[in-house]
Design a protein around this motif. Sequence first.
Motif, PDB file in Angstrom:
ATOM      1  N   PRO A   1      -0.098  -6.369  -7.418  1.00  0.00           N
ATOM      2  CA  PRO A   1      -0.504  -7.880  -6.934  1.00  0.00           C
ATOM      3  C   PRO A   1       0.363  -8.880  -7.295  1.00  0.00           C
TER       4      PRO A   1
ATOM      5  N   PRO B   1       0.813   3.011  -3.856  1.00  0.00           N
ATOM      6  CA  PRO B   1      -0.133   4.031  -4.139  1.00  0.00           C
ATOM      7  C   PRO B   1      -0.193   5.274  -3.495  1.00  0.00           C
TER       8      PRO B   1
ATOM      9  N   GLU C   1      -0.817   6.996 -16.850  1.00  0.00           N
ATOM     10  CA  GLU C   1      -0.945   5.554 -17.469  1.00  0.00           C
ATOM     11  C   GLU C   1       0.010   4.524 -17.131  1.00  0.00           C
TER      12      GLU C   1
ATOM     13  N   ASP D   1      -1.201   3.794 -13.124  1.00  0.00           N
ATOM     14  CA  ASP D   1      -2.250   2.778 -13.099  1.00  0.00           C
ATOM     15  C   ASP D   1      -2.029   1.337 -13.328  1.00  0.00           C
ATOM     16  N   ALA D   2      -1.074   1.279 -14.354  1.00  0.00           N
ATOM     17  CA  ALA D   2      -0.775  -0.080 -14.759  1.00  0.00           C
ATOM     18  C   ALA D   2      -0.155  -0.944 -13.697  1.00  0.00           C
ATOM     19  N   GLU D   3       1.007  -0.095 -13.208  1.00  0.00           N
ATOM     20  CA  GLU D   3       1.626  -0.594 -12.098  1.00  0.00           C
ATOM     21  C   GLU D   3       0.787  -1.023 -10.879  1.00  0.00           C
ATOM     22  N   GLU D   4      -0.068  -0.334 -10.443  1.00  0.00           N
ATOM     23  CA  GLU D   4      -1.012  -0.408  -9.314  1.00  0.00           C
ATOM     24  C   GLU D   4      -1.892  -1.641  -9.627  1.00  0.00           C
ATOM     25  N   GLU D   5      -2.323  -1.718 -10.929  1.00  0.00           N
ATOM     26  CA  GLU D   5      -3.546  -2.469 -11.177  1.00  0.00           C
ATOM     27  C   GLU D   5      -3.119  -4.017 -11.572  1.00  0.00           C
ATOM     28  N   ARG D   6      -1.859  -3.999 -12.258  1.00  0.00           N
ATOM     29  CA  ARG D   6      -1.285  -5.137 -12.766  1.00  0.00           C
ATOM     30  C   ARG D   6      -0.059  -5.691 -12.025  1.00  0.00           C
TER      31      ARG D   6
ATOM     32  N   SER E   1       0.855  -1.176  -0.086  1.00  0.00           N
ATOM     33  CA  SER E   1       0.071   0.195   0.010  1.00  0.00           C
ATOM     34  C   SER E   1       0.802   1.282  -0.063  1.00  0.00           C
TER      35      SER E   1
END
Length: 233
Positions: free
Chosen positions: A154, A25, A143, A146-151, A22
Amino acid sequence: MTTPHTSPSTEHADDTTLVDTSAMPTIHTFFRRELRLAGGLVRGIRDGDRHRAEVVAGHLDYLRGALHHHHTIEDELLWPVLLGRVPEELAPIVHLMESQHQRVDALLEQVDAALPRLRQADDPTLRDGLADTLDTLYVHLVEHLDAEEERLLPIAARTLTQAEWDALGEAGRARSSRKDGLLALGMFQHDGDPGDFAKMLGHAPTPVRWVLQRAARRAFRRHALRVHGTATP
């Protein structure tokens, strides 16, 4: 995204526990906010106002350095570990992150090259061009974040050990001056989730955490008032 089967060698040491990512982000809120506002700061410099130009240029230089610093630590401590452990079908995600880093770094180089002339406050064409570059940088950076956090996060959460994840934060602290470190903490604190920000300071004793939060808030307030004209940009 459906997570494919992984071999035992790529599983997290404790598959019931995920590393808490966390902090990332929370750090990203700083970059999203300040890059969103950066183009407007440049456009607002009046011809001949060298004092204001110096303030804005100094702020942009700080952002450039902080973002480069952040990406360098990821390049050195995050991507190599993930590339060595994630299944082959997930490796393109890491390569996507690296290609986005390269695009952002190229734009940061353009910003850096323009700062000496910006300080002269005598070239409206340069200011407009730099502001456009900063707007483009913001789009590409969001961009990427966002990709780093979403993909990617995890994957990092289930792939890295806690010690390996903590090493990123330790490197960030070790490579920052005390002054820059306090301002960075204030940047993260301003828009970051309070609980996540508190966890970022979890390594410090309680009295030290209290002092750090107050000092970071003051550092950010002074900086924001000078740069943005408000303590709540």
